[in-house]
Design a protein around this motif. Structure first.
Motif, PDB file in Angstrom:
ATOM      1  N   SER A  38      32.834 -67.836  -1.004  1.00 25.90           N
ATOM      2  CA  SER A  38      33.467 -66.571  -1.348  1.00 25.90           C
ATOM      3  C   SER A  38      33.316 -66.183  -2.818  1.00 25.90           C
ATOM      4  N   GLY A  39      33.059 -64.905  -3.016  1.00 25.22           N
ATOM      5  CA  GLY A  39      33.237 -64.274  -4.323  1.00 25.22           C
ATOM      6  C   GLY A  39      32.438 -64.914  -5.444  1.00 25.22           C
ATOM      7  N   ASN A  40      33.125 -65.135  -6.568  1.00 22.89           N
ATOM      8  CA  ASN A  40      32.422 -65.667  -7.739  1.00 22.89           C
ATOM      9  C   ASN A  40      31.882 -67.075  -7.471  1.00 22.89           C
ATOM     10  N   LYS A  41      32.469 -67.805  -6.519  1.00 20.97           N
ATOM     11  CA  LYS A  41      32.009 -69.177  -6.277  1.00 20.97           C
ATOM     12  C   LYS A  41      30.569 -69.195  -5.745  1.00 20.97           C
ATOM     13  N   TRP A  42      30.182 -68.174  -5.035  1.00 17.81           N
ATOM     14  CA  TRP A  42      28.805 -68.069  -4.552  1.00 17.81           C
ATOM     15  C   TRP A  42      27.842 -68.044  -5.733  1.00 17.81           C
ATOM     16  N   TYR A  43      28.169 -67.218  -6.736  1.00 18.19           N
ATOM     17  CA  TYR A  43      27.304 -67.086  -7.918  1.00 18.19           C
ATOM     18  C   TYR A  43      27.322 -68.358  -8.763  1.00 18.19           C
ATOM     19  N   LYS A  44      28.493 -69.012  -8.806  1.00 16.53           N
ATOM     20  CA  LYS A  44      28.600 -70.225  -9.619  1.00 16.53           C
ATOM     21  C   LYS A  44      27.818 -71.377  -8.996  1.00 16.53           C
ATOM     22  N   LEU A  45      27.761 -71.392  -7.663  1.00 14.96           N
ATOM     23  CA  LEU A  45      27.072 -72.493  -6.989  1.00 14.96           C
ATOM     24  C   LEU A  45      25.569 -72.274  -6.881  1.00 14.96           C
ATOM     25  N   LYS A  46      25.142 -71.027  -6.844  1.00 10.16           N
ATOM     26  CA  LYS A  46      23.756 -70.700  -6.506  1.00 10.16           C
ATOM     27  C   LYS A  46      22.726 -71.587  -7.221  1.00 10.16           C
ATOM     28  N   TYR A  47      22.710 -71.556  -8.553  1.00 11.55           N
ATOM     29  CA  TYR A  47      21.678 -72.316  -9.274  1.00 11.55           C
ATOM     30  C   TYR A  47      21.971 -73.809  -9.296  1.00 11.55           C
ATOM     31  N   ASN A  48      23.226 -74.182  -9.063  1.00 10.81           N
ATOM     32  CA  ASN A  48      23.525 -75.608  -8.930  1.00 10.81           C
ATOM     33  C   ASN A  48      22.922 -76.164  -7.643  1.00 10.81           C
ATOM     34  N   LEU A  49      22.980 -75.392  -6.566  1.00 13.79           N
ATOM     35  CA  LEU A  49      22.387 -75.840  -5.297  1.00 13.79           C
ATOM     36  C   LEU A  49      20.869 -75.952  -5.445  1.00 13.79           C
ATOM     37  N   ILE A  50      20.287 -74.970  -6.106  1.00 12.73           N
ATOM     38  CA  ILE A  50      18.833 -74.978  -6.307  1.00 12.73           C
ATOM     39  C   ILE A  50      18.429 -76.187  -7.151  1.00 12.73           C
ATOM     40  N   GLU A  51      19.197 -76.455  -8.202  1.00 13.31           N
ATOM     41  CA  GLU A  51      18.890 -77.576  -9.090  1.00 13.31           C
ATOM     42  C   GLU A  51      19.092 -78.925  -8.387  1.00 13.31           C
ATOM     43  N   ALA A  52      20.158 -79.028  -7.585  1.00 12.20           N
ATOM     44  CA  ALA A  52      20.429 -80.280  -6.866  1.00 12.20           C
ATOM     45  C   ALA A  52      19.277 -80.577  -5.902  1.00 12.20           C
ATOM     46  N   GLU A  53      18.816 -79.545  -5.224  1.00 12.24           N
ATOM     47  CA  GLU A  53      17.712 -79.758  -4.281  1.00 12.24           C
ATOM     48  C   GLU A  53      16.429 -80.123  -5.020  1.00 12.24           C
ATOM     49  N   ARG A  54      16.151 -79.395  -6.109  1.00 13.80           N
ATOM     50  CA  ARG A  54      14.947 -79.646  -6.898  1.00 13.80           C
ATOM     51  C   ARG A  54      14.910 -81.077  -7.425  1.00 13.80           C
ATOM     52  N   SER A  55      16.080 -81.599  -7.791  1.00 15.00           N
ATOM     53  CA  SER A  55      16.127 -82.962  -8.330  1.00 15.00           C
ATOM     54  C   SER A  55      16.305 -84.015  -7.243  1.00 15.00           C
TER      55      SER A  55
END
Ligand SMILES: *Cc1c(COP(=O)(O)O)cnc(C)c1O
Length: 302
Positions: A38-55
């Motif tokens: 929900s809400g701002n949490k989507w934006y806060k997680l977005k690049y963290n999810l991408i980075e976690a997967e990349r690493s």
């Protein structure tokens, strides 16, 4: 694997108060961005999810209180994008689980409880080491999800707004918990318009330093076009007053937008009060971020 975003319209609030003071109030409906992240949490997680997967991480771990919107969103995101999730929760386990934690467990999150004193030390090397011993390696997301990648994600809210607004005579206003969202808004506007935070906590002067530290971590020079209102917390974090509930009910009845009492209700009440006090000059546009969090209403019996 970027999370899919639904449209987040700018919805006008046609309040007579705004008309009297010659200002335009728009609500940025981030609560609509995703059904469960929900809400701002989507934006806060977005690049963290991408980075976690990349690493190459398989597991995400983060911290929160028992009603945390961040924990709720993290559980949903982990399930949607194929990560194990661990939620480290402040305080003791209560059964039955409250609706927030039940949702988290139903969406695959493992919960781990820390006493209030251990929780205070959660960023200490020895606490993290004992969590790694217990759960194996994980991608660590700080409490509330606030880090440099969260700033990068929330900057996209501002990029959107710059396309949607027709002049720079505007203020973007958002409720603050850790200040990560505010830092992202500031970063994304690159000095245009103004940013106003409304603290959801009592005695939150520390937010000024925290927002500056997050900007610094994200390599963003502070443009200085922002401030934080510290006096609209209604007694403290997750504290409420009858007047706040009345405001939230009235807002839903009059404008058809549902708020919750921890963040968005306090934000909107603050904005109405500031507009009534003449804090914005005629012709000004105020964009209130609906940062979501409606799952938390259940904890207040709403
Ligand atoms: C988490 C949250 C906030 C606070 O965001 P920060 O980035 O921690 O300041 C505001 N509104 C809602 C609905 C939230 O869930």
């Amino acid at each position: 694997m970027t999370p899919e975003a639904a449209p987040t319209p700018l919805q006008p609030v046609n309040a007579s108060l705004c008309e009297q003071h010659g200002v335009r109030l728009l609500v940025k409906r981030l609560d609509l961005v995703h059904p469960s992240i929900s809400g701002n949490k989507w934006y806060k997680l977005k690049y963290n999810l991408i980075e976690a997967e990349r690493s190459g991480y398989k597991t995400l771990l983060s911290f929160g209180g028992a009603y945390s919107n961040h924990i709720h969103a993290l559980a949903a995101a982990g399930e949607a994008y194929g990560f194990n999730t661990i939620g480290v929760i402040r305080g003791e386990e209560h059964s039955p689980l409250n609706p927030t934690l039940q949702f988290a467990v139903d969406h695959g999150m493992r919960l781990h409880y820390l006493s209030r004193s251990d929780y205070r030390d959660k960023n200490d090397a020895n606490v993290l080491a004992s969590l790694r011993e217990r759960f194996g390696d994980f991608y660590l997301i700080p409490e509330g999800g606030s880090n440099a990648l969260a700033v990068k994600g929330c900057a996209e809210i501002s990029h959107d707004l710059l396309h949607e607004l027709d002049s720079d005579d505007f203020t973007v206003a958002g409720a603050c918990g850790t200040g990560g969202t505010l830092a992202g808004l500031i970063a994304g506007l690159q000095g245009r318009g103004r940013v106003l935070g409304v603290a959801a906590l009592k005695g939150a002067d520390f937010l000024y330093d925290d927002v500056r530290a997050l900007l610094n971590q994200a390599n963003v020079a502070d443009p200085g076009n922002w401030r934080i209102e510290l006096d609209y917390h209604c007694g403290g974090y997750a504290k409420t007053t009858p007047e706040l509930f009345e405001f939230i009910e009235g807002f839903e009845r009059d404008y058809g937008i549902v708020l919750e009492p921890v963040y968005t209700g306090k934000l909107m009440r603050a904005l109405f009060d500031l507009i009534a006090k003449g804090a914005f000059s005629p012709g000004h546009t105020i964009v209130a971020l609906h940062s979501g969090g409606l799952q938390g209403r259940a904890g207040f019996g709403l």
